[in-house]
Every structure is written in structure tokens, then in C-alpha cells.
Design a protein around this motif. Structure first.
Motif, PDB file in Angstrom:
ATOM      1  N   THR A 205       0.846  -1.218   0.000  1.00 16.01           N
ATOM      2  CA  THR A 205       0.000   0.000   0.000  1.00 16.01           C
ATOM      3  C   THR A 205       0.874   1.258   0.000  1.00 16.01           C
ATOM      4  OG1 THR A 205      -0.267  -0.222   2.395  1.00 16.01           O
ATOM      5  CG2 THR A 205      -2.081  -0.987   1.056  1.00 16.01           C
ATOM      6  N   ALA A 206       2.070   1.158   0.601  1.00 16.80           N
ATOM      7  CA  ALA A 206       2.973   2.322   0.642  1.00 16.80           C
ATOM      8  C   ALA A 206       3.394   2.749  -0.765  1.00 16.80           C
ATOM      9  CB  ALA A 206       4.207   1.999   1.476  1.00 16.80           C
ATOM     10  N   LEU A 207       3.390   1.828  -1.704  1.00  8.57           N
ATOM     11  CA  LEU A 207       3.808   2.156  -3.077  1.00  8.57           C
ATOM     12  C   LEU A 207       2.629   2.593  -3.954  1.00  8.57           C
ATOM     13  CD1 LEU A 207       6.304  -0.801  -3.765  1.00  8.57           C
ATOM     14  CD2 LEU A 207       6.866   1.584  -3.267  1.00  8.57           C
ATOM     15  N   ALA A 208       1.411   2.546  -3.389  1.00  9.44           N
ATOM     16  CA  ALA A 208       0.210   2.800  -4.213  1.00  9.44           C
ATOM     17  C   ALA A 208      -0.075   4.291  -4.387  1.00  9.44           C
ATOM     18  CB  ALA A 208      -0.991   2.128  -3.567  1.00  9.44           C
ATOM     19  N   ASP A 209      -0.737   4.599  -5.493  1.00  9.28           N
ATOM     20  CA  ASP A 209      -1.207   5.971  -5.716  1.00  9.28           C
ATOM     21  C   ASP A 209      -2.583   6.168  -5.108  1.00  9.28           C
ATOM     22  OD1 ASP A 209       0.897   7.047  -7.634  1.00  9.28           O
ATOM     23  OD2 ASP A 209       0.356   5.134  -8.545  1.00  9.28           O
ATOM     24  N   TYR A 210      -3.300   5.061  -4.904  1.00 13.92           N
ATOM     25  CA  TYR A 210      -4.626   5.128  -4.276  1.00 13.92           C
ATOM     26  C   TYR A 210      -4.851   3.815  -3.528  1.00 13.92           C
ATOM     27  CZ  TYR A 210      -9.679   4.938  -3.688  1.00 13.92           C
ATOM     28  OH  TYR A 210     -10.939   4.804  -3.141  1.00 13.92           O
ATOM     29  N   VAL A 211      -5.433   3.915  -2.319  1.00 14.40           N
ATOM     30  CA  VAL A 211      -5.780   2.715  -1.550  1.00 14.40           C
ATOM     31  C   VAL A 211      -7.268   2.794  -1.249  1.00 14.40           C
ATOM     32  CG1 VAL A 211      -5.341   1.391   0.566  1.00 14.40           C
ATOM     33  CG2 VAL A 211      -3.478   2.694  -0.475  1.00 14.40           C
ATOM     34  N   GLY A 212      -8.010   1.750  -1.584  1.00 20.65           N
ATOM     35  CA  GLY A 212      -9.446   1.798  -1.318  1.00 20.65           C
ATOM     36  C   GLY A 212     -10.122   0.467  -1.555  1.00 20.65           C
ATOM     37  N   SER A 213     -11.415   0.458  -1.278  1.00 18.02           N
ATOM     38  CA  SER A 213     -12.220  -0.758  -1.438  1.00 18.02           C
ATOM     39  C   SER A 213     -12.356  -1.109  -2.919  1.00 18.02           C
ATOM     40  CB  SER A 213     -13.619  -0.523  -0.844  1.00 18.02           C
ATOM     41  OG  SER A 213     -14.370   0.299  -1.714  1.00 18.02           O
ATOM     42  N   THR A 214     -12.991  -2.226  -3.185  1.00 12.62           N
ATOM     43  CA  THR A 214     -13.201  -2.638  -4.573  1.00 12.62           C
ATOM     44  C   THR A 214     -13.963  -1.543  -5.342  1.00 12.62           C
ATOM     45  OG1 THR A 214     -15.143  -3.838  -3.791  1.00 12.62           O
ATOM     46  CG2 THR A 214     -13.154  -5.103  -4.105  1.00 12.62           C
ATOM     47  N   ALA A 215     -15.020  -1.032  -4.720  1.00 10.61           N
ATOM     48  CA  ALA A 215     -15.811   0.018  -5.393  1.00 10.61           C
ATOM     49  C   ALA A 215     -14.999   1.309  -5.483  1.00 10.61           C
ATOM     50  CB  ALA A 215     -17.112   0.262  -4.635  1.00 10.61           C
ATOM     51  N   GLY A 216     -14.219   1.597  -4.443  1.00 12.33           N
ATOM     52  CA  GLY A 216     -13.386   2.805  -4.432  1.00 12.33           C
ATOM     53  C   GLY A 216     -12.378   2.768  -5.578  1.00 12.33           C
ATOM     54  N   ILE A 217     -11.742   1.623  -5.758  1.00  9.64           N
ATOM     55  CA  ILE A 217     -10.756   1.469  -6.842  1.00  9.64           C
ATOM     56  C   ILE A 217     -11.436   1.699  -8.198  1.00  9.64           C
ATOM     57  CG2 ILE A 217      -9.382  -0.291  -8.077  1.00  9.64           C
ATOM     58  CD1 ILE A 217      -8.546  -1.383  -5.315  1.00  9.64           C
TER      59      ILE A 217
END
Ligand code: 13P
Ligand code: SF4
Length: 304
Positions: A205-217
């Protein structure tokens, strides 16, 4: 052929007064046949307002149980009885009760991916899309967060004012993704944004541009003006997004990001359920339901 079955499903839904609720990880043909498709938070909210007398849940067992708890008068059917979430079974009530005693005064926050029994000893449930908001709103400073250590760590890092006690559970599918997998994907697709689920390890998650739920993604990718995305959740989401946004490109973070439990349900299972020839009706003792539903009602109250 698939269209023929979908048409038949549509006809049977009406004649049997049935609503189909599907989790976002379901296949494209199931999502098309469903009345509603969404993440686990949206499914719970939807379950409270279903008008039909029968509900078929395409997802895993805890999702069907949540629907039954919130809509006890409905006949709730899990489309494929083999679909369970291994994370939901990782801890039992005795283990968590013991930790609760050792941390007197803490709030017990249970990821909704838990059994009904575990929900009876939780103060509140959370989902991946509501965990930060709910934990932040709790009056208690000390939070015993069960069972996902990765989601718990993600929430803990965003709420330094709280004291989190975590247990070593998690999603086998998301937790096996390594930092090296994420780095390799970023190297392969340098133009792409990386969107990941909080069930992934903190180093991912530290490398992600966005972290979120399935719907959030999905919402993030659909709204973004960028054109390429690495998807760090069950690979079904890659396919859904590619259908919805044909002018964009979606790449799986790893070919191994698969949940066999979510993939086991087929359109034929749904068809069989509607014919009274498959699925499993969720039956729950009323005493258990009443004690377990409190933490889900609290989740919806806090989550909005
Ligand atoms: P969502 O809360 O994003 O729907 O996730 C549920 C789940 O099981 C993810 O693995
Ligand atoms: Fe459970 Fe993981 Fe499958 Fe979600 S993806 S249902 S958390 S095993």
C-alpha cells in the motif's frame, strides 16, 4: 447462450419476487444479471432496503449472513454454498474475548469479513471503505481491530491519535502480494497509477497511488483522467474496469491475485437458485442474529 440464461434469470426474478445482490468481485455476466453490484459496505446498506421477499447473494458466506441479519424476514440464499471467506474463520470468540479482557476498555472493531459469532462480541463492524471513518469516530482511544492485520495497519497509520491492538489475520489472496510484485508491476507499466486494496501488506500500500475498497478502486479509475492503471485487488476488477473504460488500460498487479471463493459462483448457480434447485438458504438462530446485527447496525450508523 449467456444472454439466453440472463433473460431467463430476469423472467424468474420477477415471477419469484427475487432480488440478486452481487459483490464487485463477481464475474461480468453475474453483475449484469444482478439488481445491484457493489462493495461489501454498499451491499450491507442495500440489504436493509430490499423490497422483494427473496434475496440471492452472489459473494461469500459472511455477505449472505449480513444480508440475513439486516433483513431477517427475507429468504436469503447464498448462490454457491462453498463460497466462504477464509479470513472470517481465522479467530474464535474465546481468543478475542481473552484479548478484550487483557485490554480493558478498548473498542472491539471487527472487519465485516467475520463470522456471525465474532460479530456478537464486536462493538462495531467496518468494511474496507468505512474503516477509517468509523474508527476515527469511536469515543474509545484503544481499538482492538480484528482480524485483518493489513487493513488494521492501514487504518492505524492514518489515525495516529488512536491506539490499535492488532491480531495476525488477513486475506490469503491479498497478503501474498509482495513489495517485489508491486515494484515489478510499476517497472513494467511506468505510466500507470497503482490502485490497491487495503488488505494488501503495508509495504505494498505504501507504493500505491490510491488505496481503497473494490468500489473505491473502480470509481477512482473511472473518474481519473489518467489512462493506465495497475490494479492491486482480485483480478476480476481488472476485467470489470476494462469493460467499463475501453479507452483506458488496466493491468493486474499480480496474476496470482485471485480469490477462489469469490470465483466459484457461476451464472448457472444463480439460475439454479431461482429454479429452487441450488444455493443454500441462510438460517440463523434469532438469538444469534439479534446479538450479531448490533455491530452491523452500528457500522451503518457511523458509516452513513
Ligand atoms: P470490499 O469491502 O472492498 O468489498 O472487499 C471485500 C473483500 O472481501 C475484499 O477482499
Ligand atoms: Fe476473503 Fe480475501 Fe476472498 Fe475477500 S478476497 S473474500 S477477504 S479471501
Amino acid at each position: 447462450m449467456i444472454t439466453d440464461i440472463q433473460k431467463e434469470i430476469d423472467r424468474l426474478k420477477k415471477s419469484t419476487d427475487t432480488c440478486i445482490l452481487a459483490h464487485s468481485y463477481m464475474s461480468e455476466d453475474i453483475c449484469e444479471a444482478a439488481d445491484f453490484c457493489g462493495d461489501s459496505y454498499a451491499l450491507a446498506v442495500k440489504a436493509k432496503n430490499v423490497s422483494q421477499s427473496n434475496v440471492i447473494v452472489c459473494g461469500v458466506r459472511f455477505m449472505a449472513e449480513t444480508v440475513k441479519m439486516l433483513s431477517p424476514s427475507k429468504r436469503v440464499i447464498l448462490a454457491n454454498p462453498q463460497a466462504g471467506c477464509p479470513m472470517a474463520e481465522q479467530f474464535n470468540v474465546e481468543e478475542i474475548e481473552k484479548l478484550k479482557r487483557q485490554n480493558a476498555g478498548c473498542a472491539v472493531v471487527a472487519y465485516v469479513n467475520t463470522t456471525a459469532k465474532l460479530k456478537t462480541i464486536a462493538d462495531v463492524c467496518v468494511t474496507s471503505s468505512s474503516a477509517v471513518k468509523i474508527c476515527s469516530a469511536l469515543p474509545q482511544k484503544d481499538i482492538l481491530f480484528i482480524p485483518d492485520i493489513n487493513l488494521g495497519t492501514y487504518v492505524k497509520n492514518l489515525l495516529p491519535e488512536k491506539n490499535f491492538i492488532l491480531v495476525d489475520g488477513g486475506c490469503p489472496a491479498h497478503a501474498k502480494i509482495t513489495r517485489a510484485d508491486a515494484e515489478n508491476a510499476k517497472r513494467a507499466y511506468p505510466q500507470a497509477l497503482m490502485l490497491v486494496h487495503p488488505e494488501c501488506r503495508p509495504e505494498v500500500t505504501a507504493l500505491a497511488d490510491y488505496v481503497g475498497s473494490t468500489a473505491g478502486i473502480m470509481q477512482f479509475a473511472e473518474k481519473s483522467n489518467k489512462r493506465q492503471f495497475i490494479i492491486g485487488t482480485e483480478n476480476s476488477i481488472v476485467q470489470h474496469l476494462q469493460f467499463r473504460c475501453p479507452d483506458k488500460k488496466f493491468y493486474p498487479l499480480s496474476k496470482d491475485l485471485l480469490c477462489g471463493n469469490m470465483r466459484i459462483t457461476t451464472l448457472y448457480d444463480v439460475f439454479d437458485c431461482l429454479n429452487g434447485d441450488g444455493g443454500e438458504e441462510i438460517v440463523m438462530p434469532e438469538e444469534l442474529r439479534v446479538r450479531a446485527v448490533r455491530s452491523i447496525e452500528k457500522m451503518i450508523e457511523y458509516g452513513g
